[in-house]
Design a protein around this motif. Structure first.
Motif, mmCIF file in Angstrom:
data_model
loop_
_atom_site.group_PDB
_atom_site.id
_atom_site.type_symbol
_atom_site.label_atom_id
_atom_site.label_comp_id
_atom_site.label_asym_id
_atom_site.label_seq_id
_atom_site.Cartn_x
_atom_site.Cartn_y
_atom_site.Cartn_z
ATOM 1 N N ASP A 231 40.640 36.962 -33.267
ATOM 2 C CA ASP A 231 40.191 38.260 -32.747
ATOM 3 C C ASP A 231 38.656 38.383 -32.748
ATOM 4 O OD1 ASP A 231 42.771 39.039 -32.301
ATOM 5 O OD2 ASP A 231 43.023 39.944 -34.295
ATOM 6 N N GLN A 249 42.028 38.699 -24.107
ATOM 7 C CA GLN A 249 43.071 38.905 -25.131
ATOM 8 C C GLN A 249 44.302 38.054 -24.821
ATOM 9 O OE1 GLN A 249 42.660 40.909 -27.978
ATOM 10 N NE2 GLN A 249 44.495 39.729 -28.530
ATOM 11 N N THR A 250 44.622 37.936 -23.509
ATOM 12 C CA THR A 250 45.765 37.109 -23.091
ATOM 13 C C THR A 250 45.530 35.650 -23.458
ATOM 14 O OG1 THR A 250 46.045 38.620 -21.211
ATOM 15 C CG2 THR A 250 47.250 36.552 -21.120
ATOM 16 N N ASP A 253 46.074 35.251 -27.186
ATOM 17 C CA ASP A 253 47.524 35.315 -27.503
ATOM 18 C C ASP A 253 48.222 34.030 -27.119
ATOM 19 O OD1 ASP A 253 47.107 37.891 -28.398
ATOM 20 O OD2 ASP A 253 47.747 38.846 -26.524
ATOM 21 N N ARG A 256 47.678 31.088 -29.511
ATOM 22 C CA ARG A 256 48.480 31.114 -30.758
ATOM 23 C C ARG A 256 49.877 30.535 -30.557
ATOM 24 N NH1 ARG A 256 46.532 37.270 -32.001
ATOM 25 N NH2 ARG A 256 44.546 36.760 -33.020
#
Length: 511
Positions: A231, A249-250, A253, A256
Motif C-alpha cells: 500500500d 490499486q488494481t 491487488d 498479491r
C-alpha cells in the motif's frame, strides 16, 4: 568539310593556355593508328601545335571561381582578357575558329566575341588530349607534378563547393531522421514485446492491465519483484500510471494474487537492464520526433503545414531530396510509395493505385470511399505546389501552406455539400497578401532592433569616450606629479651642493 581550326583553348587547373594549330590532321584519316600515334609522340605533336600564351591563376580561389564559371557555360572576366590578348580579331566574313573542350562554353564565347566561332568536335578533342598528355613540356614555367597537384586541389575544392548545401535548407538530415524514426518504431515494438514476454513469467497479469509499451517498461523498472508492492507504493505507482489511482490499486491487488513464478536476482538484473534500454530508446524516439518537426518547419514549412511533418518527410525521403520532389509532377507525387502496385497493375492491365504515401493523410481518411481517389489527386497537386515554393523560396514561411490546406478543406466540403472551392488565383493572392503583411511586421521589428542597436552603440561609444578622457586626465595628473617631484628633487640636490661648496670657505674664515 568543317573549317580548319586556328586556335585551341586549353583549360587547366593551373590556368588558361592558348595554342595555335600549325598542322591540322585530315578528318577522314583522324582515326587511323598512324595518325593517333603522332599525337602520342611529343616530337611530332610539337610540330602540330604551338603555345601562344599561358596565363596561370593567381591562387586556388581564382581557379575555383573560373572552374565554376566554365561548368555553368559562362565566360569569366579572366578568360575574356586572355582571349582578347592572344587571339587576333577576325572579321564577319572570315571568323577565327577556336577549339574548346566544353561545348556548353561555345555560345557564351560566340556572344562575347562575334568574330570567334567556338567548336568542340572529335578533332579538337584529339588535339586537346595531346596537349593534356604533354602538358609538362609544352606549358612553360611548370615543373613535373605541378599539374597533378593543382588538379587534385581544384577537384577537392570544386566537389566540396558542389556538395555544400545551405545549413538552413539541408534536407539530408530529414531523410536520415525519418529513416531512423521508422527503424526505431520497429525496434521499440519488438523489444517491448520481448520485455512483456520475459517479465510475464514473473507477473503475467500486468500486460493485460497496462497495454502501453512505454508505461509497461517503466513499471517493470519500478516494481521489479512483485512481492515488494504494498500500500505504501500506491502513490508512486499512481504517478507512473497518469494519476490513475484505481488502476494502481488494481495492479497492487493483482501482484498479491499473481500466478507468476519467482525469478532469481541474476535474471532480474538482465531483465531490468533490457527494460531500461527500451525506456531510453522510447525517450530518444520522442526527442527525434521533435527534432524532425523543427527541421521540417525550417526546410519545408508549407509542405509540413499542408500534409504534416512525418508524411512530408517520407515524401522527401522517397523522392531523394526536396529538389527532386519539387520536380515531380502531381500525378507522380500521388503514387509515390506505391510503385510495386503500379507496375503490377500495368503488367496485369488492372486498375492503377490511387494513392501512395499520402494515403496516411487525415484528408483521405475523412473522405468517403468514392471520393478518396479524387481528394488524393487534389492533395497531390497541392503538395507539388507546396514543395516547389519551399524549395525555391529564400525565406521560409508557412503562409502558402495554410492557404493550400484551406483549399483542400474546402474541396472536402465541396464533395459533401457542393459549396464552391477557392480558385488558385484567389488563393495565391491571399497568400501573397499575408506574406507581405508578415514581411512588413518583420521589417518593423528589424527597424526597432536597429534603433536599439544604434542606441546601444552610441551608449558604448559614450562610455568608451568617458573612460578614455578619465584615463587621459589620470595620466596628465600622474605626469604632473612626477614632474613636480623631479623638480623638488633637483632643487634639493642644488641646495645640498651649494651647502657643500660653502662649508670649506666658512672653515677658512673661522681659522
Amino acid at each position: 568539310m568543317s573549317a580548319p581550326i586556328d586556335y585551341l583553348l586549353f583549360e587547366e587547373a593551373t590556368g588558361y593556355a592558348v595554342f595555335k594549330v600549325k598542322l591540322q590532321q585530315d578528318n577522314i584519316g583522324a582515326k587511323l593508328k598512324e595518325v593517333q600515334s603522332q599525337i602520342s609522340d611529343l616530337g611530332n605533336f610539337s610540330k602540330m601545335v604551338e603555345l601562344v600564351s599561358f596565363a596561370p591563376f593567381k591562387g586556388a580561389a581564382q581557379a575555383l571561381e573560373n572552374a565554376n564559371e566554365i561548368s555553368e557555360g559562362l565566360v569569366s572576366d579572366y578568360l575574356k582578357s586572355v582571349l582578347e590578348l592572344n587571339i587576333p580579331k577576325g572579321s564577319a566574313k572570315k571568323q577565327i575558329v577556336l577549339g574548346i573542350s566544353d561545348k556548353n562554353l561555345g555560345p557564351s564565347i560566340k556572344e562575347t566575341f562575334g568574330y570567334i566561332d567556338a567548336v568542340s568536335n572529335e578533332l579538337v578533342q584529339d588535339l586537346l588530349r595531346g596537349i593534356r598528355q604533354h602538358g609538362d613540356k609544352l606549358l612553360k614555367g611548370l615543373q613535373e607534378g605541378d599539374i597533378e597537384r593543382a588538379q587534385l586541389g581544384l577537384g577537392h575544392a570544386y566537389s566540396r563547393a558542389k556538395v555544400k548545401f545551405s545549413v538552413q535548407k539541408n534536407d539530408n538530415h530529414i531523410i536520415q531522421a525519418i529513416a531512423l524514426l521508422d527503424q526505431l518504431d520497429k525496434d521499440i515494438n519488438t523489444f517491448s514485446m520481448r520485455v512483456k514476454e520475459w517479465y510475464g513469467w514473473h507477473f503475467p497479469e500486468l500486460a493485460k492491465l497496462v497495454p502501453d509499451n512505454y508505461t509497461f517498461a517503466k513499471l517493470v523498472l519500478f516494481i521489479k519483484d512483485k512481492a515488494s508492492l504494498n500500500d505504501e507504493s500506491l502513490h508512486e505507482l499512481t504517478a507512473l500510471l497518469n494519476n490513475d489511482s484505481g488502476l494502481a490499486q488494481t495492479v497492487i491487488d493483482n501482484a498479491r494474487i499473481s500466478m507468476g513464478q519467482d525469478i532469481s536476482e541474476q535474471d532480474f538484473d538482465n531483465l531490468l537492464v533490457f527494460a531500461k534500454r527500451v525506456v531510453s530508446l522510447t525517450d530518444y524516439r520522442k526527442s527525434l520526433y521533435n527534432y524532425l518537426e523543427d527541421k521540417m518547419h525550417t526546410v519545408a514549412p508549407n509542405l509540413s503545414e499542408l500534409i504534416g511533418e512525418v508524411i512530408g518527410a517520407r515524401l522527401i525521403s522517397h523522392a531523394g531530396s526536396l529538389t527532386n520532389l519539387s520536380k515531380q509532377a502531381a500525378s507522380t507525387v500521388q503514387i509515390l510509395g506505391a510503385e510495386k502496385a503500379l507496375f503490377r497493375a500495368l503488367k496485369t492491365k488492372g486498375n492503377t493505385p490511387k494513392y501512395g504515401l499520402i494515403y496516411h493523410s487525415s484528408f483521405i481518411g475523412r473522405a468517403s470511399s468514392k471520393n478518396k481517389g479524387r481528394i488524393s489527386r487534389y492533395l497531390a497537386n497541392k503538395c507539388s505546389i507546396a514543395s516547389r515554393i519551399d524549395n525555391y523560396s529564400d525565406a521560409p514561411t508557412n503562409v502558402f501552406g495554410q492557404i493550400l490546406k484551406k483549399q483542400v478543406e474546402q474541396r472536402l466540403n465541396f464533395y459533401d455539400t457542393g459549396a464552391p472551392t477557392m480558385k488558385n488565383s484567389d488563393a495565391i493572392s491571399e497568400a501573397l497578401a499575408l506574406y507581405n503583411d508578415l514581411d512588413v511586421e518583420m521589417g518593423d521589428a528589424s527597424d526597432d532592433e536597429k534603433e536599439e542597436d544604434e542606441k546601444k552603440e552610441k551608449k558604448e561609444k559614450k562610455e568608451k569616450k568617458e573612460k578614455k578622457e578619465k584615463k587621459e586626465k589620470k595620466e596628465k595628473k600622474e605626469k604632473k606629479e612626477k614632474k613636480e617631484k623631479k623638480e623638488k628633487k633637483e632643487k634639493k640636490e642644488k641646495k645640498r651642493k651649494s651647502d657643500d661648496d660653502e662649508s670649506p670657505k666658512k672653515k677658512k674664515k673661522s681659522k
